[in-house]
Design a protein around this motif. Structure first.
Motif, PDB file in Angstrom:
ATOM      1  N   GLY A 140      -3.811   6.668  10.285  1.00  0.00           N
ATOM      2  CA  GLY A 140      -3.617   5.638   9.278  1.00  0.00           C
ATOM      3  C   GLY A 140      -4.387   5.924   8.008  1.00  0.00           C
ATOM      4  O   GLY A 140      -4.706   7.062   7.680  1.00  0.00           O
ATOM      5  N   GLY A 141      -4.731   4.871   7.291  1.00  0.00           N
ATOM      6  CA  GLY A 141      -5.355   4.988   5.980  1.00  0.00           C
ATOM      7  C   GLY A 141      -4.366   4.562   4.926  1.00  0.00           C
ATOM      8  O   GLY A 141      -3.469   3.743   5.166  1.00  0.00           O
ATOM      9  N   LEU A 142      -4.510   5.121   3.730  1.00  0.00           N
ATOM     10  CA  LEU A 142      -3.568   4.846   2.646  1.00  0.00           C
ATOM     11  C   LEU A 142      -2.471   5.901   2.715  1.00  0.00           C
ATOM     12  O   LEU A 142      -2.679   7.070   2.385  1.00  0.00           O
ATOM     13  N   THR A 143      -1.272   5.515   3.144  1.00  0.00           N
ATOM     14  CA  THR A 143      -0.201   6.493   3.384  1.00  0.00           C
ATOM     15  C   THR A 143       1.068   6.229   2.587  1.00  0.00           C
ATOM     16  O   THR A 143       2.033   6.984   2.729  1.00  0.00           O
ATOM     17  N   GLY A 144       1.094   5.201   1.766  1.00  0.00           N
ATOM     18  CA  GLY A 144       2.300   4.926   0.993  1.00  0.00           C
ATOM     19  C   GLY A 144       1.989   4.283  -0.340  1.00  0.00           C
ATOM     20  O   GLY A 144       1.104   3.422  -0.416  1.00  0.00           O
ATOM     21  N   LEU A 145       2.698   4.687  -1.400  1.00  0.00           N
ATOM     22  CA  LEU A 145       2.583   4.080  -2.725  1.00  0.00           C
ATOM     23  C   LEU A 145       3.970   3.918  -3.316  1.00  0.00           C
ATOM     24  O   LEU A 145       4.842   4.784  -3.150  1.00  0.00           O
TER      25      LEU A 145
END
Length: 374
Positions: free
Chosen positions: A123-128
């Motif tokens: 996980g983490g920040l995976t989409g923008l």
């Protein structure tokens, strides 16, 4: 339009549309590396003084990278990337830190937000994604993991991030996700199954699904089931979600499946038979698409995979694995103005990093087959 060379790779037809693997030939001649074209220039920039034409640039020294295609250096592993309009740069999401940075040629990265994330279990920040009305509202949407859930947040200028969709299950794995705007003013979100195939099969769970929501996290107008954000199901650990111009097709990659897959999403239907499979598990991650082209970033294979959807289904020509071992583990991609391709790497996340990793690169899409086939 993308460079014509990348569209013309052969004329073999796969009319039945069934997934096919492309197997490597016994030997392939080495090819020269990609010759990048930088936005706003009519021709490729001259090589550094010590670089002969057609040869790769010298290695970086610290965070200074002489490669003219490199826009930003010394980042943490890139988990998400989205191009800004009118060639004004790109936004980069660092998977493990939750930082969102604006990057632009010739300028230092600027941090515009930092969102607390939990990167465990992929996980983490995976989409923008940019708001469908970004020019007016300057809003950004991000898919990320916390210690308790996966969620979608909205980032407004000078405001703290605001959660709009929470409670997406998280687990020991299968926590990555992706987000993009569609052609009808909604947001598409791909979610992992949180390590549970039962969650993905549960019609009431948001895990392992493709969702379609509005700016407030509610089911978007025009969904097959008006009361539900779920428009497809069956994902394990999605790496990328992309929409061809004009909504011609919606694509999602699944690197958690075995074999890894590329699906053409039909809203209102389960994912079903994949459009393409990779049995060698090359780390299929992000994607970009036009009506005649899909480019998939391969993290573990350190390459890009280019393929050409046929109007009647299946693919036309020979899919190509290109730019092998040029910048390492490609983890994120975005299509910018003038058809330029933005790429992010994740070499600090299990790869062989050089001093300037991780990097954001901007190139003209590669033409032909630079390094062989799967």
């Amino acid at each position: 339009m993308l460079a014509t060379g990348i569209f013309v790779t052969g004329c073999a037809q796969f009319p039945d549309g069934r997934p096919r693997d492309w197997h490597a030939q016994p030997s392939l001649e080495p090819q020269a590396g990609p010759q990048p074209h930088i936005e706003g220039q009519d021709s490729p920039p001259p090589p550094p003084r010590s670089q002969a034409p057609g040869e790769p640039p010298p290695p970086p020294q610290g965070c200074k990278d002489p490669d003219p295609a490199v826009v930003a250096t010394c980042l943490e592993p890139v988990g998400a990337l989205v191009a800004l309009p009118q060639g004004t740069g790109a936004l980069v999401g660092e998977r493990t830190t939750g930082r969102i940075l604006r990057v632009q040629e010739g300028q230092q990265p600027v941090e515009i937000a930092r969102i607390p994330v939990d990167p465990a279990g992929g996980g983490g920040l995976t989409g923008l994604a940019l708001s469908p009305s970004y020019a007016e509202d300057q809003l950004i949407y991000a898919y990320l993991s916390t210690s308790t859930d996966n969620r979608v947040v909205r980032v407004a200028p000078e405001d703290p991030p605001e959660p709009i969709l929470t409670g997406i299950p998280r687990g020991p794995r299968g926590n990555s996700g992706a987000i993009t705007a569609d052609d009808r003013g909604a947001l598409l979100v791909a979610t992992g199954n949180a390590g549970s195939s039962e969650e993905a099969a549960d019609a009431t769970s948001l895990a392992g699904k493709v969702l379609r929501i509005n700016a407030f996290g509610e089911p978007a107008a025009g969904n097959p089931d008006p009361g539900s954000p779920i428009v497809s199901s069956g994902l394990t650990d999605p790496g990328g979600l992309c929409v061809a111009g004009g909504g011609a097709a919606h694509w999602v990659t699944d690197r958690g499946s075995d074999p890894q897959t590329l699906h053409r999403v039909q809203l209102g239907e389960p994912l079903g038979t994949p459009a393409w499979t990779w049995r060698n598990r090359p780390g299929a991650s992000d994607c970009v698409a036009t009506p005649g082209l899909v480019v998939v970033t391969l993290t573990d294979a350190s390459a890009l995979y280019t393929m050409h959807p046929a109007p009647q289904g299946g693919f036309t020509g020979e899919p190509q694995k290109v730019m092998v071992d040029t910048y390492g583990r490609f983890s994120a991609a975005a299509l910018g103005s003038k058809g330029l391709l933005w790429l992010g790497t994740a070499n600090r996340d299990g790869g062989e990093a050089v001093s300037s990793d991780d990097r954001v690169i901007r190139i003209k899409p590669p033409a032909g087959s630079a390094a062989g086939k799967d």
